[in-house]
Design an enzyme around this catalytic site. Structure first.
Site, PDB file in Angstrom:
ATOM      1  N   ALA A  57       0.822  -1.216   0.000  1.00 23.41           N
ATOM      2  CA  ALA A  57       0.000   0.000   0.000  1.00 23.41           C
ATOM      3  C   ALA A  57       0.853   1.263   0.000  1.00 23.41           C
ATOM      4  O   ALA A  57       0.464   2.286  -0.564  1.00 23.41           O
ATOM      5  CB  ALA A  57      -0.912  -0.015   1.220  1.00 23.41           C
ATOM      6  N   THR A  85       3.215  -4.296  15.865  1.00 21.20           N
ATOM      7  CA  THR A  85       4.073  -3.100  15.947  1.00 21.20           C
ATOM      8  C   THR A  85       3.348  -1.914  15.310  1.00 21.20           C
ATOM      9  O   THR A  85       2.324  -2.098  14.652  1.00 21.20           O
ATOM     10  CB  THR A  85       5.393  -3.332  15.157  1.00 21.20           C
ATOM     11  OG1 THR A  85       5.079  -3.330  13.756  1.00 21.20           O
ATOM     12  CG2 THR A  85       6.063  -4.639  15.544  1.00 21.20           C
ATOM     13  N   HIS A  87       3.963  -0.426  12.716  1.00 25.16           N
ATOM     14  CA  HIS A  87       4.172  -0.387  11.262  1.00 25.16           C
ATOM     15  C   HIS A  87       2.875  -0.073  10.509  1.00 25.16           C
ATOM     16  O   HIS A  87       2.846   0.737   9.578  1.00 25.16           O
ATOM     17  CB  HIS A  87       4.737  -1.740  10.809  1.00 25.16           C
ATOM     18  CG  HIS A  87       5.300  -1.746   9.420  1.00 25.16           C
ATOM     19  ND1 HIS A  87       6.462  -1.079   9.089  1.00 25.16           N
ATOM     20  CD2 HIS A  87       4.851  -2.308   8.281  1.00 25.16           C
ATOM     21  CE1 HIS A  87       6.697  -1.254   7.797  1.00 25.16           C
ATOM     22  NE2 HIS A  87       5.735  -1.991   7.284  1.00 25.16           N
ATOM     23  N   PHE A 112      -9.941   5.406  -2.779  1.00 28.58           N
ATOM     24  CA  PHE A 112      -9.297   4.735  -1.642  1.00 28.58           C
ATOM     25  C   PHE A 112     -10.034   3.421  -1.365  1.00 28.58           C
ATOM     26  O   PHE A 112     -10.960   3.354  -0.583  1.00 28.58           O
ATOM     27  CB  PHE A 112      -9.353   5.661  -0.422  1.00 28.58           C
ATOM     28  CG  PHE A 112      -8.605   5.154   0.769  1.00 28.58           C
ATOM     29  CD1 PHE A 112      -7.220   5.135   0.798  1.00 28.58           C
ATOM     30  CD2 PHE A 112      -9.292   4.693   1.886  1.00 28.58           C
ATOM     31  CE1 PHE A 112      -6.527   4.672   1.912  1.00 28.58           C
ATOM     32  CE2 PHE A 112      -8.612   4.217   3.009  1.00 28.58           C
ATOM     33  CZ  PHE A 112      -7.227   4.218   3.015  1.00 28.58           C
TER      34      PHE A 112
HETATM   35  N1  INI Z   1       1.619  -3.254   2.935  1.00 24.55           N
HETATM   36  C1  INI Z   1       0.301  -3.517   2.756  1.00 24.55           C
HETATM   37  O1  INI Z   1      -0.240  -3.305   1.657  1.00 24.55           O
HETATM   38  N2  INI Z   1      -0.438  -4.001   3.795  1.00 24.55           N
HETATM   39  C2  INI Z   1       0.091  -4.228   5.029  1.00 24.55           C
HETATM   40  O2  INI Z   1      -0.641  -4.698   5.923  1.00 24.55           O
HETATM   41  C3  INI Z   1       1.457  -3.955   5.233  1.00 24.55           C
HETATM   42  N3  INI Z   1       2.052  -4.185   6.532  1.00 24.55           N
HETATM   43  O3  INI Z   1       1.311  -4.374   7.501  1.00 24.55           O
HETATM   44  O4  INI Z   1       3.243  -4.165   6.682  1.00 24.55           O
HETATM   45  C4  INI Z   1       2.217  -3.465   4.139  1.00 24.55           C
HETATM   46  N4  INI Z   1       3.534  -3.219   4.292  1.00 24.55           N
HETATM   47  C5  INI Z   1       4.405  -3.055   3.157  1.00 24.55           C
HETATM   48  C6  INI Z   1       4.487  -1.621   2.678  1.00 24.55           C
HETATM   49  O5  INI Z   1       3.290  -1.249   2.016  1.00 24.55           O
HETATM   50  C7  INI Z   1       5.641  -1.431   1.676  1.00 24.55           C
HETATM   51  O6  INI Z   1       5.447  -2.273   0.561  1.00 24.55           O
HETATM   52  C8  INI Z   1       7.019  -1.751   2.301  1.00 24.55           C
HETATM   53  O7  INI Z   1       7.177  -1.041   3.514  1.00 24.55           O
HETATM   54  C9  INI Z   1       8.142  -1.309   1.317  1.00 24.55           C
HETATM   55  O8  INI Z   1       8.100   0.089   1.080  1.00 24.55           O
END
Ligand code: INI
Length: 152
Positions: A57, A85, A87, A112
């Protein structure tokens, strides 16, 4: 006489870009199925729909910015699911802010269609089980907004 302006739900003349996240791919695919179902049922032509896969995302705003001008509307689909976490907060907030910014900067409706849920079960419920399919409703919003934008 009051003039009322509304976007209709006819997708037959629309070009549509769909950005889908590979992260939580099971959910993303369910949302994509729902969106395609909605677009086709409202007359969209397959030749006018393009699907772009991104890693997660967080990457959606950049890719939306790159492609927005090529379409009448762009739909962002995926799921950000809370973990142990903080994140989740960063990814969800940046995706939401970024998608809104791209829409305002380009003037193209960027929808969205991201789920932000506490767990996988809540995400599944919104991907075709007991709470409908948010991909379908995101596509419906995209059709209405694209037609409304053409009207204004
Ligand atoms: N990306 C998502 O689409 N959904 C999630 O739940 C998610 N989590 O929880 O970590 C997620 N992380 C990856 C992020 O979007 C990036 O691709 C990554 O950080 C590289 O930039």
């Amino acid at each position: 006489m009051v003039k009322v302006i509304e976007g209709n739900l006819d997708a037959s003349k629309l070009s549509i870009g769909i950005i889908v996240s590979r992260f939580n791919e099971l959910i993303s695919k369910g949302l994509l199925d729902g969106a395609m179902d909605c677009l086709k049922r409202h007359g969209a032509k397959e030749a006018n729909i393009e699907v772009v896969w991104v890693p997660g995302a967080f990457e959606m705003p950049l890719i939306a910015q790159k492609i927005a001008k090529e379409y009448d509307t762009v739909i962002c689909l995926g799921a950000v699911i809370r973990g142990g976490t903080p994140h989740f907060e960063y990814v969800a907030a940046e995706a939401a802010k970024g998608i809104a910014k791209v829409s305002l900067d380009t003037g193209v409706p960027v929808i969205f269609g991201l789920l932000t849920t506490d767990n996988l079960e809540q995400a599944l419920e919104r991907t075709g089980s007991k709470s409908g399919n948010r991909g379908f409703s995101a596509a419906l919003t995209a059709i209405e907004l694209a037609n409304l934008s053409k009207e204004l």
